[in-house]
Write an enzyme that holds these catalytic residues in place. Structure first.
Site, PDB file in Angstrom:
ATOM      1  N   CYS A 132      86.814  18.845 -20.841  1.00 42.86           N
ATOM      2  CA  CYS A 132      85.379  19.059 -21.083  1.00 42.86           C
ATOM      3  C   CYS A 132      85.038  18.350 -22.377  1.00 42.86           C
ATOM      4  CB  CYS A 132      85.075  20.553 -21.132  1.00 42.86           C
ATOM      5  SG  CYS A 132      86.016  21.457 -22.394  1.00 42.86           S
ATOM      6  N   ARG A 162      76.063  14.241 -19.334  1.00 45.96           N
ATOM      7  CA  ARG A 162      77.085  13.810 -20.303  1.00 45.96           C
ATOM      8  C   ARG A 162      78.191  13.034 -19.584  1.00 45.96           C
ATOM      9  NH1 ARG A 162      79.252  18.321 -24.186  1.00 45.96           N
ATOM     10  NH2 ARG A 162      80.023  16.487 -25.291  1.00 45.96           N
TER      11      ARG A 162
END
Length: 279
Positions: free
Chosen positions: A236, A178
């Site tokens: 995050c 990611r």
């Protein structure tokens, strides 16, 4: 300062001796079973369930992200419902890896509760220590009387996060793929904040899903550049797993500032640039 972790053996001794802290089950959805279903199927005796989506976050929005922090008033009401009084110890656990437990730990510390701790290894460690489980819904205690502070932990706004790599080390706690922008299963754009460095949450744990010792965490963060003399920020996907890195940093003797909106807020703003690749 109190360690952010508690070992299962210590918690078991306290429960058996009648000196149990306030125990919170913060299990998040795992596969087809949500956290509450798992709680009903078996939890640490006396533990009360909190739902990350509804108790530990405000409703999602593109402007604030997928898990915005609740207000001081909402979080204080939750703690009072759990029976928390001033001076109480609070222990939070989840299934194993400590991700959702770390979110509540961070919020407790942000509320001025320095004795909040995460059960290292979660329910797996509890069972290995000989702890039993009880099923069904827990009984709510009398309302607590805690008066919390708020904003006691360092935080970053979206503008702070944009400028942070100019003077500090901004860590991205998501999975490497990611971070690199190879896949993005949740948010509208793939990639990372320019200048951020990859520090996946999984790297904080050993093969038994327990936090690495402080020496190993120091080595890990030094290798990334998050040294003890650096300003450190963490984000995050939505502000949940970043709290896990903040906890690991504390174990390493370092302090990290959390960007609560994280990638879910950043990627929803088309004016914010996106970087891809390994750096």
């Amino acid at each position: 300062m109190t360690s952010p972790l508690i070992e299962a053996e210590e918690l078991l001794e306290r429960v058996r001796s009648g000196r149990a802290p306030v125990i919170v089950d913060a299990r998040w959805q795992l596969g087809a079973h949500d956290g509450h279903e798992r709680y009903l199927g078996g939890h640490i005796p006396g533990a009360l369930f909190v739902d990350l989506e509804t108790d530990l976050a405000d409703p999602p929005s593109p402007q604030r992200g997928r898990h915005p922090l609740p207000s001081r008033e909402r979080f204080q009401a939750l703690l009072r419902r759990l029976g928390v009084d001033a001076g109480d110890d609070v222990v939070v656990y989840d299934q194993a890896h400590g991700v959702s437990a770390a979110r509540m730990w961070w919020m407790l510390r942000n509320a001025g509760i320095p004795t909040a701790r995460v059960l290292d290894g979660g329910l797996r460690a509890w069972g290995e220590a000989g702890g039993r489980l009880e099923g069904g819904e827990g009984t709510l205690p009398d309302d607590g009387t805690i008066e919390i502070d708020w904003d006691r932990m360092p935080q970053l706004t979206i503008d702070d996060a944009a400028a942070f790599p100019e003077h500090g080390v901004l860590l991205d706690a998501r999975a490497p793929e990611r971070y690199r922008g190879e896949q993005e299963p949740v948010d509208p754009r793939a990639g990372h904040i320019p200048g951020a460095l990859s520090s996946p949450t999984a790297g904080n744990l050993d093969e038994n899903a327990r936090f690495l010792g402080s020496d190993r965490l120091v080595t890990r963060f030094d290798a990334i550049g998050a040294t003890d003399d650096a300003e450190i920020g963490v984000y995050c996907g939505s502000g949940v797993t970043a709290a896990h890195v903040v906890l690991a940093l504390e174990l390493a003797g370092r302090r990290g500032a959390l960007f609560p909106g994280s990638w879910s807020q950043w990627s929803n703003d088309p004016e914010r640039p996106v970087a891809t690749g390994a750096v």
